[in-house]
Design an enzyme around this catalytic site. Structure first.
Site, PDB file in Angstrom:
ATOM      1  CB  CYS A  42      -0.905   0.094   1.166  1.00 32.45           C
ATOM      2  SG  CYS A  42      -1.980   1.473   1.391  1.00 32.45           S
TER       3      CYS A  42
ATOM      4  CG  ASN B   3      -3.746  -6.879  -1.517  1.00 37.42           C
ATOM      5  OD1 ASN B   3      -4.818  -6.109  -1.305  1.00 37.42           O
ATOM      6  ND2 ASN B   3      -2.860  -6.728  -2.411  1.00 37.42           N
TER       7      ASN B   3
END
Length: 314
Positions: free
Chosen positions: A256, A265
């Site tokens: 991210c 994730n």
């Protein structure tokens, strides 16, 4: 005794209501690879998709038609889709940011698309160069045209729990924006914990907010990042609220860019291990999936961050 010798997890169904079956929306080929600094050859991406399908995953988000300037890793979208060996019973959705992206998707013969919206003003400005309200003017013709062409449309909603510039995001704000996406014509709404800060109580409160606003829980999916190690607990909270579609990435691929130390994730293998232990059907062969993630880690030149991959392959 090693993890593999210990066998699969003990199946002990939860006494709290859970779905009998979960659809895993695999985002590794798109969300997992899009931030890789080194360009992954299209041949590797195609083999990755084929291996994932061979492991039993039936929804594989293949690529994105975002302008190559913004996501160079996915500049080969047309080439990838042209070379894709589509398997019966497997869906290959792609991300589409605007009408030009939709044109490219239609030319490539895509049947399922996704659009990407923001629940917060700051992220809408930074990621879409828009406001929360104005983003719908961009999405409306995309969704309308796609539905007229017979395409299925998914809506991603980012920053549903926390925003690095605005802090905690009120549930009522997320419900309001998400309902507009569904009213626009999206058949499913994926609630994204983009920076991985959500906790189970937040998850329950947000899903309850959608229920109270008249949204069927079957129209909701969840997309968690594991920055603070909460992705699995948040997923379990969502399942207990009736959600039955979960986004995840093989091997935990993907980071991210908006949160330091983000670990990416939710790993599909970690999710599968939990679902197996709960006796929830998902259709994935864990051994084949682990082998796929070990293979992909080798192509990327670093170990998988998935704990289950490391436990079973160690």
């Amino acid at each position: 005794m090693g993890a593999r010798e210990a066998g699969l997890p003990a199946v002990v169904p939860s006494r709290t209501g859970l779905p009998n079956q979960v659809t895993i929306w695999e985002v590794g080929p798109r969300d997992g690879l899009q931030n890789e600094k080194s360009i992954v050859p299209v041949e590797v991406k195609l083999e990755f998709l084929d291996r994932l399908a061979g492991a039993g995953l039936t929804t594989l988000e293949a690529t994105s038609f975002v302008h190559p300037k913004w996501v160079p890793q996915l500049a080969d979208a047309e080439q990838l889709l042209a070379g894709l060996d589509r398997r019966d019973g497997v869906r290959y959705p792609v991300l589409v940011p605007n009408e030009r992206g939709l044109d490219r998707a239609l030319e490539a013969g895509v049947a399922h698309i996704a659009i990407f919206a923001s629940a917060t003003e700051t992220f809408a400005q930074r990621n879409l160069n828009s406001t929360v309200d104005d983003q719908f003017a961009m999405f409306e013709p995309v969704v309308t045209r796609a539905r007229a062409e017979g395409l299925e449309v998914r809506g991603y909603l980012s920053m549903c729990f926390g925003d690095p510039w605005e802090g905690v995001v009120p549930a009522e704000q997320v419900v309001k924006v998400g309902k507009r996406l569904l009213d626009l014509g999206c058949s499913q709404l994926s609630l994204g914990d983009t920076i991985g800060v959500a906790t189970p109580g937040q998850v329950e409160a947000l899903i309850s907010g959608y229920r109270e606003a008249g949204t069927e829980v079957g129209a909701l999916a969840v997309h968690f990042h594991d920055t603070y190690g909460q992705a699995l607990s948040n997923t379990l909270a969502a399942l207990r609220c009736g959600v039955s579609t979960v986004d995840s990435s093989a091997g935990g691929l993907g980071g991210c860019p908006y949160a330091e130390s983000a670990t990416g994730n939710l790993a599909t293998e970690d999710l599968v291990w939990m679902l197996d232990g709960l006796g929830i059907e998902h259709g994935v062969n864990l051994d084949a999936l682990v082998e796929t993630s070990v293979w992909m880690a080798g192509r990327l030149g670093r170990p998988s961050p998935s704990r289950v991959v490391n436990a079973l392959a160690g």
